[in-house]
Design a protein around this motif. Structure first.
Motif, mmCIF file in Angstrom:
data_model
loop_
_atom_site.group_PDB
_atom_site.id
_atom_site.type_symbol
_atom_site.label_atom_id
_atom_site.label_comp_id
_atom_site.label_asym_id
_atom_site.label_seq_id
_atom_site.Cartn_x
_atom_site.Cartn_y
_atom_site.Cartn_z
ATOM 1 N N GLN A 37 0.815 -1.214 0.000
ATOM 2 C CA GLN A 37 0.000 0.000 0.000
ATOM 3 C C GLN A 37 0.850 1.266 0.000
ATOM 4 O OE1 GLN A 37 -3.217 -0.034 -0.438
ATOM 5 N NE2 GLN A 37 -3.435 -2.250 -0.288
ATOM 6 N N ILE A 109 -10.848 -6.040 3.421
ATOM 7 C CA ILE A 109 -11.034 -4.869 2.549
ATOM 8 C C ILE A 109 -9.781 -4.009 2.652
ATOM 9 C CG2 ILE A 109 -12.498 -2.875 2.059
ATOM 10 C CD1 ILE A 109 -14.818 -4.425 3.313
ATOM 11 N N ARG A 110 -8.828 -4.282 1.742
ATOM 12 C CA ARG A 110 -7.518 -3.633 1.786
ATOM 13 C C ARG A 110 -7.335 -2.629 0.648
ATOM 14 N NH1 ARG A 110 -5.720 -9.213 2.430
ATOM 15 N NH2 ARG A 110 -4.923 -9.610 4.519
ATOM 16 N N ASP A 111 -7.942 -2.902 -0.487
ATOM 17 C CA ASP A 111 -7.692 -2.119 -1.699
ATOM 18 C C ASP A 111 -8.884 -1.207 -1.979
ATOM 19 O OD1 ASP A 111 -7.225 -1.126 -4.252
ATOM 20 O OD2 ASP A 111 -6.251 -2.956 -4.940
ATOM 21 N N TYR A 112 -8.750 0.042 -1.611
ATOM 22 C CA TYR A 112 -9.843 0.999 -1.771
ATOM 23 C C TYR A 112 -10.235 1.164 -3.232
ATOM 24 C CZ TYR A 112 -12.384 5.442 -1.563
ATOM 25 O OH TYR A 112 -13.324 6.429 -1.694
ATOM 26 N N ASP A 113 -9.263 1.262 -4.115
ATOM 27 C CA ASP A 113 -9.557 1.467 -5.536
ATOM 28 C C ASP A 113 -10.353 0.303 -6.116
ATOM 29 O OD1 ASP A 113 -8.238 3.884 -5.524
ATOM 30 O OD2 ASP A 113 -6.341 3.053 -6.224
ATOM 31 N N MET A 115 -12.477 -1.544 -4.515
ATOM 32 C CA MET A 115 -13.843 -1.453 -4.009
ATOM 33 C C MET A 115 -14.640 -0.375 -4.754
ATOM 34 S SD MET A 115 -13.763 -3.862 -1.773
ATOM 35 C CE MET A 115 -12.578 -4.613 -2.904
ATOM 36 N N VAL A 116 -13.989 0.747 -5.009
ATOM 37 C CA VAL A 116 -14.643 1.817 -5.772
ATOM 38 C C VAL A 116 -14.960 1.337 -7.184
ATOM 39 C CG1 VAL A 116 -14.347 4.130 -6.754
ATOM 40 C CG2 VAL A 116 -13.612 3.659 -4.401
ATOM 41 N N CYS A 137 -9.267 -0.393 4.880
ATOM 42 C CA CYS A 137 -9.986 0.573 4.040
ATOM 43 C C CYS A 137 -11.462 0.691 4.366
ATOM 44 C CB CYS A 137 -9.831 0.201 2.554
ATOM 45 S SG CYS A 137 -8.161 0.371 1.920
ATOM 46 N N ARG A 140 -12.643 4.373 5.404
ATOM 47 C CA ARG A 140 -12.621 5.278 4.252
ATOM 48 C C ARG A 140 -13.753 4.956 3.276
ATOM 49 N NH1 ARG A 140 -7.694 5.548 -0.188
ATOM 50 N NH2 ARG A 140 -8.515 7.279 -1.452
ATOM 51 N N LEU A 141 -13.980 3.676 3.058
ATOM 52 C CA LEU A 141 -15.016 3.262 2.118
ATOM 53 C C LEU A 141 -16.409 3.644 2.619
ATOM 54 C CD1 LEU A 141 -15.436 1.675 -0.560
ATOM 55 C CD2 LEU A 141 -15.792 -0.367 0.850
ATOM 56 N N ASN A 144 -16.910 7.564 2.536
ATOM 57 C CA ASN A 144 -17.114 8.151 1.207
ATOM 58 C C ASN A 144 -18.332 7.589 0.484
ATOM 59 O OD1 ASN A 144 -14.837 9.739 1.558
ATOM 60 N ND2 ASN A 144 -13.477 8.308 0.506
#
Length: 269
Positions: A37, A109-113, A115-116, A137, A140-141, A144
């Motif tokens: 990360q 849930i490690r990769d925010y991008d 998930m988006v 993440c 943050r998820l 937002n």
């Protein structure tokens, strides 16, 4: 202890554990996580020390397992490690698919991008994502995207209920991550297949190739909303049949363990 199984290479420095036989399970590339990360001097140093410790410790293990052919090849080429591949399968427990256009991500849930990417792809085609699990993440998820369907952490008993709600599993990862490039296979893909759910995973990676070869789902280019949307639609129409069983992998595992224990017993007599 007669035998101790070490859970990935980040556990091999554990002190005060004495065993007649030692076995290492390399189901991931642990030294890649510190620099996954964020990358700075301390993280690079920590990763380098983990690699050094692995190389130094290899000869002290009586057996080594990996969780995919790709990881087995990587560890052999870079660390001269010979391993037995045991896939993280579970027995088939197929559930009726609800056909409600729901897709799940159940795990860390490690990769925010990533998930988006799922959220935006679902918006495009009228699907609803369900998220479950913990990870760095999550805050943050949910901050937002306060209206997403986030179920929180879950255990094995709750996995059946979650699987019953979805038609598709999401297991798309950034191919720039070393463990993805080197051949890691997502456990959630095998879990989904056992419950009769196809998976959408990353194109042009070992996991994507495995997914297509074994007809476990569809693939898409990471970061491409249109490609992911189309892969979800294709997966929605796909039926999954599991051809391998948990017992097949357990047999491979126990054959190695029994051989190690028998060898030790013969040497002690």
């Amino acid at each position: 202890f007669d035998l101790v199984l070490y859970n990935d290479s980040d556990s091999i420095g554990t002190k005060n554990i004495h065993a007649a036989c030692r076995v290492l399970d390399l189901h991931d590339i642990a030294h890649a996580w510190p620099v996954m990360q964020k990358t700075n001097f301390l993280r690079k140093l920590f990763s380098a020390r983990m690699k050094k410790q692995l190389r130094k410790s290899v000869s002290s293990f009586d057996g080594i397992f990996t969780s995919s052919a790709g990881l087995s090849t990587y560890f052999e080429q870079h660390f001269s490690i010979k391993s037995t591949v045991v896939l993280n399968l579970r027995n088939s427990n197929s559930l009726p698919r609800p056909k409600t256009k729901k897709i799940g991500f159940f795990g860390r849930i490690r990769d925010y991008d990533a998930m988006v990417l799922l959220i935006e792809s679902c918006k495009k085609i009228g699907f609803s994502p369900i998220f479950a699990g913990d990870g760095p993440c999550v805050d943050r998820l949910t901050k937002n995207y306060p209206n997403i369907d986030y179920r929180g952490p879950f255990d094995e008993n709750e996995l059946n209920e979650l699987m019953a709600e979805i038609d598709i599993m999401y297991a798309l990862y950034n191919p720039e991550r070393e463990n993805i490039r080197r051949g890691a296979l997502p456990v959630k893909m095998f879990d989904a297949a056992a419950f009769g759910r196809p998976t959408v995973t990353t194109a042009n990676t070992p996991m994507g190739e495995f997914c297509l070869k074994n007809k476990l789902g569809t693939v898409a280019t990471f970061g491409d909303v249109d490609a992911v949307s189309n892969a979800i639609l294709d997966a929605y129409e796909l039926d999954v049949v599991v051809n391998h069983t948990e017992e097949d992998e357990q047999k491979k595992f126990m054959t190695v363990i029994e051989s190690i224990l028998d060898t030790h017993q013969e040497g002690s007599s």
